[in-house]
Design an enzyme around this catalytic site. Structure first.
Site, PDB file in Angstrom:
ATOM      1  N   PRO A  48      34.295  64.523  49.410  1.00 25.47           N
ATOM      2  CA  PRO A  48      34.732  65.930  49.375  1.00 25.47           C
ATOM      3  C   PRO A  48      35.756  66.119  48.263  1.00 25.47           C
ATOM      4  O   PRO A  48      36.361  65.174  47.788  1.00 25.47           O
ATOM      5  CB  PRO A  48      35.379  66.132  50.737  1.00 25.47           C
ATOM      6  CG  PRO A  48      35.872  64.772  51.126  1.00 25.47           C
ATOM      7  CD  PRO A  48      34.921  63.785  50.513  1.00 25.47           C
ATOM      8  N   GLU A  49      35.957  67.352  47.890  1.00 27.32           N
ATOM      9  CA  GLU A  49      36.993  67.679  46.917  1.00 27.32           C
ATOM     10  C   GLU A  49      38.253  68.061  47.689  1.00 27.32           C
ATOM     11  O   GLU A  49      38.185  68.524  48.837  1.00 27.32           O
ATOM     12  CB  GLU A  49      36.548  68.855  46.052  1.00 27.32           C
ATOM     13  CG  GLU A  49      35.225  68.650  45.339  1.00 27.32           C
ATOM     14  CD  GLU A  49      35.327  67.765  44.104  1.00 27.32           C
ATOM     15  OE1 GLU A  49      36.451  67.525  43.637  1.00 27.32           O
ATOM     16  OE2 GLU A  49      34.287  67.308  43.622  1.00 27.32           O
TER      17      GLU A  49
ATOM     18  N   LYS B 224      42.486  63.695  50.563  1.00 29.53           N
ATOM     19  CA  LYS B 224      41.262  64.078  51.273  1.00 29.53           C
ATOM     20  C   LYS B 224      41.337  63.726  52.746  1.00 29.53           C
ATOM     21  O   LYS B 224      40.330  63.744  53.458  1.00 29.53           O
ATOM     22  CB  LYS B 224      40.075  63.420  50.614  1.00 29.53           C
ATOM     23  CG  LYS B 224      39.927  63.896  49.181  1.00 29.53           C
ATOM     24  CD  LYS B 224      38.808  63.230  48.494  1.00 29.53           C
ATOM     25  CE  LYS B 224      38.832  63.610  47.030  1.00 29.53           C
ATOM     26  NZ  LYS B 224      37.816  62.882  46.301  1.00 29.53           N
TER      27      LYS B 224
ATOM     28  N   ARG C 103      28.551  58.217  41.550  1.00 33.28           N
ATOM     29  CA  ARG C 103      28.220  57.572  40.276  1.00 33.28           C
ATOM     30  C   ARG C 103      27.735  58.582  39.264  1.00 33.28           C
ATOM     31  O   ARG C 103      27.779  58.341  38.071  1.00 33.28           O
ATOM     32  CB  ARG C 103      27.119  56.533  40.483  1.00 33.28           C
ATOM     33  CG  ARG C 103      27.530  55.336  41.301  1.00 33.28           C
ATOM     34  CD  ARG C 103      26.402  54.338  41.301  1.00 33.28           C
ATOM     35  NE  ARG C 103      26.245  53.731  39.982  1.00 33.28           N
ATOM     36  CZ  ARG C 103      25.082  53.311  39.492  1.00 33.28           C
ATOM     37  NH1 ARG C 103      23.986  53.465  40.172  1.00 33.28           N
ATOM     38  NH2 ARG C 103      25.034  52.763  38.295  1.00 33.28           N
TER      39      ARG C 103
END
Ligand code: ZN
Length: 279
Positions: free
Chosen positions: A2-3, A51, A267
């Protein structure tokens, strides 16, 4: 991954629903805490740390705040997790078997689904689970110099990996990694030592994160094109835009891979090969 902005919004929503409320029931659906019952405990606050989500609770009782125990429900959303707030006995929008934690109050049912981490710890031990984090881009203690110092301590690491390492700084996921590298004209695979203005790059990441705290619809670049009813179309500079023309130079945006194979979705990188030359 998540951001930081989604975790910040989740914490704000949970804080609004739970702070000051006494739990009328709790149900932890993980073996380690299956017998834990926090009925009668009062939620004092819910705060984001990078986070991670920290839900702090105070034991019920007459002893005054000093003598009462405090616990923290520590959770991390990882890839799939979410917390959702429902009206009491409201219908869940996710399958029941994915629920890991159910908290009930007189005014809401709060359910954590598919959480990557869920544990209950003494509040005094929070440092054991979030103490390793670098400065939090959205935290009250944000420290640019310290974040720059930590990142520069490993000058040969690709900047795209250094930005995701939460020990360097907390809050950046893949979207903000790709977008802030683009804004700085730096390829994500470039070593830290090749980034001309690291503080400027971090300032961009912070600005983008902060701009998205109020809305669930993430935007890093407002498109001049208007969508339905004249609402500006949200957009990204490079993230998710493989083969589409760069907003600055028109070159088709590339998609690539960065880092060890175990990293899964993180990635993937997006970049403009002209604005961000491959090192
Ligand atoms: Zn370009």
């Amino acid at each position: 991954m998540p951001e930081g902005d989604s975790v910040w919004r989740a914490a704000a929503e949970l804080h609004k629903a739970l702070a000051g409320q006494t739990l009328t029931a709790s149900d932890f659906r993980v073996p380690r805490f299956a017998t834990l019952n926090l009925t009668g405990w009062t939620v004092s606050e819910v705060v984001p740390r990078g986070k991670h989500l920290l839900m702090r609770l105070l034991e019920s009782g007459e002893a005054g705040n000093d003598g009462r125990r405090t616990l923290t429900i520590h959770s991390h959303l990882k890839m799939e997790g979410s917390w959702q707030v429902y009206a009491p006995s409201g219908r869940w929008r996710k399958p029941g078997h994915t629920a890991r934690c159910v908290l009930r109050t007189a005014t809401a049912d709060v359910v954590g689904f598919s959480l990557g981490i869920l544990e209950v710890i003494p509040t005094a031990d929070e440092d054991h689970v979030v103490g390793h984090l670098g400065p939090d881009l959205l935290g009250p203690d944000w420290d640019m110099e310290e974040a720059v110092r930590r990142i520069k301590a490993a000058p040969d690491i690709p900047i795209g990996l250094a930005l995701l390492d939460q020990k360097n700084l907390a809050g950046i996921g893949n979207i903000y990694r790709c977008e802030s590298c683009f804004l700085s004209g730096v390829h994500p695979a470039a070593p830290v030592s090749a980034v001309p203005d690291l503080a400027g790059l971090l300032a961009d990441a912070k600005r983008l994160l902060e701009a998205n705290l109020g809305s669930a619809r993430r935007v890093t670049r407002e498109s001049p094109l208007r969508g339905v009813r004249g609402v500006p179309r949200p957009g990204y500079w490079v993230y998710g835009r493989e083969h589409q023309p760069c907003h600055r130079c028109g070159t088709p945006t590339h998609r690539g891979m960065l880092g060890p194979a175990s990293g899964m979705e993180d990635r993937v990188i997006y970049y403009c090969p002209r604005c961000q030359p491959v090192p």
